[in-house]
Design an enzyme around this catalytic site. Sequence first.
Site, PDB file in Angstrom:
ATOM      1  N   GLU A 230       0.764  -0.877   0.008  1.00 31.75           N
ATOM      2  CA  GLU A 230      -0.023  -0.087   0.068  1.00 31.75           C
ATOM      3  C   GLU A 230       1.032   1.225   0.121  1.00 31.75           C
ATOM      4  OE1 GLU A 230      -3.130   0.009  -0.342  1.00 31.75           O
ATOM      5  OE2 GLU A 230      -3.648  -2.249   0.238  1.00 31.75           O
ATOM      6  N   CYS A 264      -2.211   9.264   2.549  1.00 34.56           N
ATOM      7  CA  CYS A 264      -1.899   8.862   1.209  1.00 34.56           C
ATOM      8  C   CYS A 264      -3.005   9.046   0.232  1.00 34.56           C
ATOM      9  CB  CYS A 264      -1.880   7.208   1.140  1.00 34.56           C
ATOM     10  SG  CYS A 264      -3.223   6.478   2.025  1.00 34.56           S
TER      11      CYS A 264
END
Length: 505
Positions: A230, A264
């Site tokens: 990720e 993110c």
Amino acid sequence: MTLKAVTPADASPIGAFEETPPRDVDALYQNSHQAWQTWAGYSLERRLSYLKRLRHIIVELQEEIADIISMSTGKTKTDALTTEVMAAADAIRHVEKEAPSILINEKVKTPIQFMGKSSYINRKPRGTVLLLSPWNFPFQLAAAPLAEALASGNTVILKPSEVTPMVGELLRRLMALFPEHVVQVVMGGKELGEALTAGKPDYIHFTGSVSTGKKIQQQAANDLIPTTLELGGKDAMIIFNDARLSRAAKAAVWGAFHHSGQVCLSIERVYVQSGIYHQFLTEVKRETAKLQQGQSEDADIGAVTTTAQYNHVKNQVQEALDQGAVLEAGKAPGDWDTANMFIEPVLLTNVHSDMSVMKEETFGPVMPILSFDTEEEAVQLANTTSYGLGGSVFTTDIGKAERITSQIRTGNMNINDVMTSAANFQLPFGGVKNSGIGKYHGKEGLRNFSIETAVMADRGTDEQEIIWYPNAGKYHLLKELITSFWGRQRNWKSFIQAYMRLSKF
Ligand code: NAD
């Protein structure tokens, strides 16, 4: 060796924690393997009862947890409560609710040439899962994959980020509720992360930067260890002329500045259709001017977490200004107060796609705004970066929103909202392109943390199968079987006749 915890607001040390030496890695894996023999043997109900207790404790300690997160990361207490504590509790609750239906054997259809058999997917734990987590959401991004890995019957070695050791210590204390060595929380940085990766875990779930993700994938490839990566993002927000302007402006401000942009899925590029560009800019400036910076319960924006991050944002903004960007809000980097880690939200216009602020992850409270004319142009601009994590489209024409969404090459999208796709644990989460490999959340999380065994079962009463030996005399019958079922014209009679004759060999 010790790890020092600092308050991002004033960057002064507030605690020190014992670091786990890399030489302990073998023992960690041995302990984990031993604990796994018991944990994997527990019923799913029993494993979930531990997770339920964890969720209850998190909720009971929510204030203390939010305080520790806020102190460690510089985010506001309210942000710590919503996108860390609430998100972690919801992730665990999702696993408690969904695991029973996801982890049982999943029946699938069996094709006609295998009539009489049944087919299903059997899921079982992988073994030891290595979780490497980052500093920006040090609690939630450890708790969510941890819950999925544990429910699936794995044991876990968790290495939280060395940047936020107080949260690491908090996690270590919380994990004491599991049987010994089911979750081992270790403290350390890159070196320990490397030693753990080389220690041959059965699965690696990594959340962090693209460059570290690539190193981990290279190491994992040596032993063919499966991974979920990720990684970072450069999410685009596209706003059309027909969007609800005030909603889009508020969303852009929250999406770009939440946790000082250290998310993110932050909005890192805003593309506004030319017809509303000037009104949007006015509105965004007004919303930005209202924000309160600080770390109290009422503050909107906290501090950035690390000096490295502060300097990275500063350099990117300065470079954009040097290349002709216009500062619409915030201060020029030369005027930033270096005595603390607060960065006033920055709005930039007159930006272009070649600037690093438009290409590389900023991870700071910076919103560059660019105008576009057509749908095609918006899609092309949004797809220009090497990242593919998330994005959003604002329009009251839902057909157009869906059309755009289907052309944006990212793992996550929001329509008339920002970032929240990741907060619905029913949806899978993960990036494409440089933003990562694999998914968690949704059904995918529990499945990825399991070995999936494809099973085809026969009652075992017939003497043999039609394609077993001998081959002599079968060729023409097999051709007839294929033509009658898979050919242009289905012919059941020929198919059954050929099948019956083949089964008599
Ligand atoms: P990072 O890559 O520096 O570190 C992440 C973790 O990996 C830390 O625990 C670190 O100690 C460890 N690590 C560092 N080098 C290692 C190595 N060589 N081998 C093994 N482990 C190693 O990332 P960061 O700075 O902590 O986090 C910020 C980045 O994370 C940003 O790029 C952000 O976009 C990304 N991120 C992605 C998501 C997502 O879900 N896609 C979520 C949050 C953050």
